[in-house]
Design an enzyme around this catalytic site. Structure first.
Site, PDB file in Angstrom:
ATOM      1  N   GLY A   1       0.835  -1.202   0.000  1.00 29.10           N
ATOM      2  CA  GLY A   1       0.000   0.000   0.000  1.00 29.10           C
ATOM      3  C   GLY A   1       0.866   1.247   0.000  1.00 29.10           C
ATOM      4  O   GLY A   1       0.623   2.189   0.756  1.00 29.10           O
ATOM      5  N   ALA A   2       1.887   1.241  -0.870  1.00 30.66           N
ATOM      6  CA  ALA A   2       2.930   2.272  -0.818  1.00 30.66           C
ATOM      7  C   ALA A   2       2.592   3.511  -1.626  1.00 30.66           C
ATOM      8  O   ALA A   2       3.319   4.487  -1.585  1.00 30.66           O
ATOM      9  CB  ALA A   2       4.235   1.675  -1.333  1.00 30.66           C
ATOM     10  N   ASN A   3       1.487   3.457  -2.358  1.00 30.84           N
ATOM     11  CA  ASN A   3       1.204   4.564  -3.281  1.00 30.84           C
ATOM     12  C   ASN A   3       0.558   5.767  -2.612  1.00 30.84           C
ATOM     13  O   ASN A   3       0.502   6.836  -3.204  1.00 30.84           O
ATOM     14  CB  ASN A   3       0.306   4.070  -4.420  1.00 30.84           C
ATOM     15  CG  ASN A   3      -0.966   3.438  -3.910  1.00 30.84           C
ATOM     16  OD1 ASN A   3      -0.921   2.359  -3.315  1.00 30.84           O
ATOM     17  ND2 ASN A   3      -2.093   4.093  -4.095  1.00 30.84           N
TER      18      ASN A   3
ATOM     19  N   GLY B   1      -0.827   7.857   1.348  1.00 32.25           N
ATOM     20  CA  GLY B   1      -0.902   7.960   2.806  1.00 32.25           C
ATOM     21  C   GLY B   1       0.399   7.644   3.531  1.00 32.25           C
ATOM     22  O   GLY B   1       1.478   8.107   3.150  1.00 32.25           O
ATOM     23  N   ILE B   2       0.279   6.841   4.577  1.00 33.61           N
ATOM     24  CA  ILE B   2       1.418   6.502   5.437  1.00 33.61           C
ATOM     25  C   ILE B   2       2.465   5.716   4.644  1.00 33.61           C
ATOM     26  O   ILE B   2       3.668   5.979   4.754  1.00 33.61           O
ATOM     27  CB  ILE B   2       0.917   5.689   6.653  1.00 33.61           C
ATOM     28  CG1 ILE B   2      -0.056   6.528   7.493  1.00 33.61           C
ATOM     29  CG2 ILE B   2       2.090   5.230   7.513  1.00 33.61           C
ATOM     30  CD1 ILE B   2      -0.824   5.737   8.542  1.00 33.61           C
ATOM     31  N   GLY B   3       2.008   4.788   3.813  1.00 33.03           N
ATOM     32  CA  GLY B   3       2.924   3.950   3.039  1.00 33.03           C
ATOM     33  C   GLY B   3       3.825   4.776   2.138  1.00 33.03           C
ATOM     34  O   GLY B   3       5.034   4.539   2.047  1.00 33.03           O
TER      35      GLY B   3
ATOM     36  N   SER C   1      -3.470  -0.416  14.480  1.00 30.28           N
ATOM     37  CA  SER C   1      -4.165   0.836  14.774  1.00 30.28           C
ATOM     38  C   SER C   1      -4.536   0.838  16.248  1.00 30.28           C
ATOM     39  O   SER C   1      -4.677  -0.225  16.857  1.00 30.28           O
ATOM     40  CB  SER C   1      -5.439   0.916  13.934  1.00 30.28           C
ATOM     41  OG  SER C   1      -6.312   1.892  14.458  1.00 30.28           O
TER      42      SER C   1
ATOM     43  N   TYR D   1     -13.230  -3.648  11.000  1.00 28.74           N
ATOM     44  CA  TYR D   1     -11.920  -2.991  10.868  1.00 28.74           C
ATOM     45  C   TYR D   1     -11.115  -3.192  12.155  1.00 28.74           C
ATOM     46  O   TYR D   1      -9.956  -3.625  12.111  1.00 28.74           O
ATOM     47  CB  TYR D   1     -12.106  -1.499  10.570  1.00 28.74           C
ATOM     48  CG  TYR D   1     -10.798  -0.737  10.527  1.00 28.74           C
ATOM     49  CD1 TYR D   1      -9.945  -0.838   9.426  1.00 28.74           C
ATOM     50  CD2 TYR D   1     -10.401   0.075  11.601  1.00 28.74           C
ATOM     51  CE1 TYR D   1      -8.735  -0.149   9.386  1.00 28.74           C
ATOM     52  CE2 TYR D   1      -9.194   0.763  11.562  1.00 28.74           C
ATOM     53  CZ  TYR D   1      -8.372   0.652  10.464  1.00 28.74           C
ATOM     54  OH  TYR D   1      -7.173   1.330  10.430  1.00 28.74           O
TER      55      TYR D   1
HETATM   56  N1  LIG Z   1      -5.265   6.937   8.698  1.00 23.77           N
HETATM   57  C1  LIG Z   1      -5.379   6.608   9.976  1.00 23.77           C
HETATM   58  O1  LIG Z   1      -5.893   7.391  10.796  1.00 23.77           O
HETATM   59  C2  LIG Z   1      -4.889   5.283  10.457  1.00 23.77           C
HETATM   60  C3  LIG Z   1      -4.954   5.023  11.821  1.00 23.77           C
HETATM   61  C4  LIG Z   1      -4.502   3.792  12.287  1.00 23.77           C
HETATM   62  C5  LIG Z   1      -4.010   2.864  11.403  1.00 23.77           C
HETATM   63  N2  LIG Z   1      -3.961   3.117  10.080  1.00 23.77           N
HETATM   64  C6  LIG Z   1      -3.439   2.086   9.177  1.00 23.77           C
HETATM   65  O2  LIG Z   1      -2.438   2.621   8.347  1.00 23.77           O
HETATM   66  C7  LIG Z   1      -2.322   1.840   7.169  1.00 23.77           C
HETATM   67  C8  LIG Z   1      -2.186   2.744   5.960  1.00 23.77           C
HETATM   68  O3  LIG Z   1      -3.392   3.440   5.760  1.00 23.77           O
HETATM   69  P1  LIG Z   1      -3.476   4.973   5.343  1.00 23.77           P
HETATM   70  O4  LIG Z   1      -4.089   5.690   6.467  1.00 23.77           O
HETATM   71  O5  LIG Z   1      -2.190   5.443   4.808  1.00 23.77           O
HETATM   72  O6  LIG Z   1      -4.621   4.904   4.210  1.00 23.77           O
HETATM   73  P2  LIG Z   1      -4.571   4.965   2.620  1.00 23.77           P
HETATM   74  O7  LIG Z   1      -3.936   6.231   2.172  1.00 23.77           O
HETATM   75  O8  LIG Z   1      -5.943   4.644   2.180  1.00 23.77           O
HETATM   76  O9  LIG Z   1      -3.581   3.782   2.243  1.00 23.77           O
HETATM   77  C9  LIG Z   1      -4.001   2.449   2.220  1.00 23.77           C
HETATM   78  C10 LIG Z   1      -3.181   1.731   1.185  1.00 23.77           C
HETATM   79  O10 LIG Z   1      -3.588   0.349   1.154  1.00 23.77           O
HETATM   80  C11 LIG Z   1      -3.783  -0.004  -0.188  1.00 23.77           C
HETATM   81  N3  LIG Z   1      -4.691  -1.133  -0.364  1.00 23.77           N
HETATM   82  C12 LIG Z   1      -6.000  -1.200  -0.058  1.00 23.77           C
HETATM   83  N4  LIG Z   1      -6.509  -2.380  -0.445  1.00 23.77           N
HETATM   84  C13 LIG Z   1      -5.486  -3.071  -1.008  1.00 23.77           C
HETATM   85  C14 LIG Z   1      -5.386  -4.335  -1.625  1.00 23.77           C
HETATM   86  N5  LIG Z   1      -6.442  -5.145  -1.753  1.00 23.77           N
HETATM   87  N6  LIG Z   1      -4.188  -4.726  -2.094  1.00 23.77           N
HETATM   88  C15 LIG Z   1      -3.120  -3.921  -2.002  1.00 23.77           C
HETATM   89  N7  LIG Z   1      -3.154  -2.710  -1.447  1.00 23.77           N
HETATM   90  C16 LIG Z   1      -4.332  -2.286  -0.953  1.00 23.77           C
HETATM   91  C17 LIG Z   1      -4.323   1.244  -0.836  1.00 23.77           C
HETATM   92  O11 LIG Z   1      -4.220   1.147  -2.246  1.00 23.77           O
HETATM   93  P3  LIG Z   1      -5.198   2.018  -3.212  1.00 23.77           P
HETATM   94  O12 LIG Z   1      -4.644   3.395  -3.219  1.00 23.77           O
HETATM   95  O13 LIG Z   1      -5.063   1.313  -4.529  1.00 23.77           O
HETATM   96  O14 LIG Z   1      -6.572   1.946  -2.637  1.00 23.77           O
HETATM   97  C18 LIG Z   1      -3.402   2.279  -0.233  1.00 23.77           C
HETATM   98  O15 LIG Z   1      -2.176   2.305  -0.891  1.00 23.77           O
HETATM   99  C19 LIG Z   1      -3.534   0.925   7.148  1.00 23.77           C
HETATM  100  O16 LIG Z   1      -3.154  -0.371   7.527  1.00 23.77           O
HETATM  101  C20 LIG Z   1      -4.437   1.528   8.204  1.00 23.77           C
HETATM  102  O17 LIG Z   1      -5.265   0.554   8.807  1.00 23.77           O
HETATM  103  C21 LIG Z   1      -4.393   4.330   9.581  1.00 23.77           C
END
Ligand SMILES: NC(=O)c1ccc[n+]([C@@H]2O[C@H](COP(=O)([O-])OP(=O)(O)OC[C@H]3O[C@@H](n4cnc5c(N)ncnc54)[C@H](OP(=O)(O)O)[C@@H]3O)[C@@H](O)[C@H]2O)c1
Ligand SMILES: *[C@@H]1O[C@H](CO)[C@@H](O)[C@H](O)[C@H]1NC(C)=O
Ligand SMILES: *[C@@H]1O[C@H](CO)[C@@H](O)[C@H](O)[C@H]1NC(C)=O
Ligand SMILES: *[C@@H]1O[C@H](CO)[C@@H](O)[C@H](O)[C@H]1NC(C)=O
Length: 319
Positions: free
Chosen positions: A46-48, A50-52, A178, A201
């Site tokens: 999920g590197a494209n 947010g956090i990744g 999380s 979730y």
């Molecule tokens: N944001 C918060 O407040 C928060 C808080 C606690 C934990 N987290 C955790 O942090 C991590 C990163 O999330 P983020 O907040 O950075 O959100 P994000 O920007 O939505 O990033 C999520 C990433 O996961 C990818 N993904 C989703 N479904 C996938 C699949 N089937 N196969 C491969 N990749 C997939 C997405 O790809 P696409 O772009 O193609 O959809 C995107 O690159 C997650 O595990 C989340 O649970 C986030």
């Protein structure tokens, strides 16, 4: 011309609010080490976005070779172009396709990536999905989506790469969970929790922590360390399926004090991936670049049973 009183009052008020935000930011932790990662190979799921994305940028700045494991190759390549532009130097970034909602895709990715990378030092299990509570989505293998992508997909991926990770020691696996794992529950009778209204979730994020604990036990003394992370509440597109426009207005004041930028959210994962002080630590949960004691009382028996059940599900779905 006199400045209206309202403006005179507003300026100190705004400065005070910004001050409070800055004070809060200081409690969030910052990865302070500058460990170089030349000759190290990392995979970030999920590197494209947010956090990744921010994790990849930092690893690239430290000179690591990084595989961006994404379900959409185009957006992975766009991320690489953007990082190259921002860092303004040659980076060793590779985009590869990985759809965690498909066990077949995970297998194919594991084969492809190990062809290109005979050694893997860092695996960052970061990808994740979050849907509204009343929605039921399934992976291509018919598994509930949160459980399937957030836990089972990463469980399978990690196991497929395990031998390579072990022989590339010192190596680390960082699992992005999380704080919501504290609201989760592992129901072994009904792992996927196919019940509407259940916090799927949160359950999947609790499964992440259990996976971290069990994996760390299984790879003990292999030079492979495992860490789970609560990144904090981060401004990303994670909740894109749940938020409506008016939420932005309602949540904005709270978000101003509590919400981290993606770069701030990436600090604890980067810390766990790189910090020398964690060399002898494994199986723990981190938040704000320090160990975090969860409200959950972890049960080693649940960790083992979840592992067994995950293994069984994968073999059933891939046979
Ligand atoms: N944001 C918060 O407040 C928060 C808080 C606690 C934990 N987290 C955790 O942090 C991590 C990163 O999330 P983020 O907040 O950075 O959100 P994000 O920007 O939505 O990033 C999520 C990433 O996961 C990818 N993904 C989703 N479904 C996938 C699949 N089937 N196969 C491969 N990749 C997939 C997405 O790809 P696409 O772009 O193609 O959809 C995107 O690159 C997650 O595990 C989340 O649970 C986030
Ligand atoms: C990028 O790097 C090149 C060569 O190292 C340098 O000449 C150029 O000024 C840099 N550009 C920016 C925007 O920093
Ligand atoms: C880790 O353990 C080894 C061997 O016991 C020790 O030499 C080293 O100083 C420890 N490192 C840290 C960061 O605690
Ligand atoms: C888990 O699986 C192992 C090996 O397949 C088996 O020996 C063990 O009894 C199982 N444990 C539980 C709690 O199901």
């Amino acid at each position: 011309m006199a400045v209206p009183n309202i403006v005179l009052c507003l300026i100190p008020a705004i400065l005070a609010l910004i001050g409070i935000r800055k004070l809060r930011e200081r409690t969030w932790g910052y990865c302070k080490n500058n460990v170089k990662l030349s000759n190290k190979v990392a995979i970030v799921t999920g590197a494209n976005s947010g956090i990744g994305y921010e994790i990849v940028k930092e690893l690239a700045a430290r000179d690591a070779q990084v595989v961006l494991a994404c379900r959409n190759l185009k957006s992975a390549k766009a991320a690489i172009t953007e990082i190259e532009k921002q860092l303004n130097r040659t980076v060793k970034l590779i985009a590869m396709e990985l759809d965690l909602a498909s066990l077949k895709s995970i297998e194919q990715f594991a084969i492809n990536v190990q062809k290109i990378c005979p050694e893997i030092n860092l695996l960052i299990n970061n990808a994740g999905v979050a849907y509204p509570k009343n929605q039921m989505h399934k992976t291509q293998d018919g598994i509930e989506m949160h459980f399937g992508v957030n836990h089972l997909g990463h469980f399978y991926l990690t196991n497929l790469l395990l031998e390579t990770l072990k022989k590339s020691r010192p190596s680390r696996v960082v699992i992005v969970s999380s704080f919501l794992h504290e609201k989760g529950k592992i129901d072994l009778e009904n792992l996927e929790g196919n019940i509407q209204g259940v916090n799927l979730y949160a359950n999947s994020k609790l499964a992440n922590v259990y996976f971290c604990r069990e994996l760390s036990k299984r790879v003990e003394n292999n030079g492979l360390n495992v860490y789970a992370v609560c990144p904090g509440w981060v401004y990303t597109s994670l909740f894109r399926h749940s938020v409506r426009w008016y939420h932005y207005i309602l949540v904005a004041p709270i978000a101003f004090f509590f919400m981290r930028s993606p770069k701030q959210g990436a600090q604890t994962p980067i810390y766990c991936a790189t910090d020398p002080s964690l060399t002898n630590e494994s199986g723990l949960l981190y938040r704000n670049c320090s160990p975090y004691v969860s409200k959950i009382k972890f049960d080693d028996d649940i960790a083992l049973k979840l592992w067994n059940e995950s293994e069984r599900l994968v073999s059933e779905k891939t046979k």
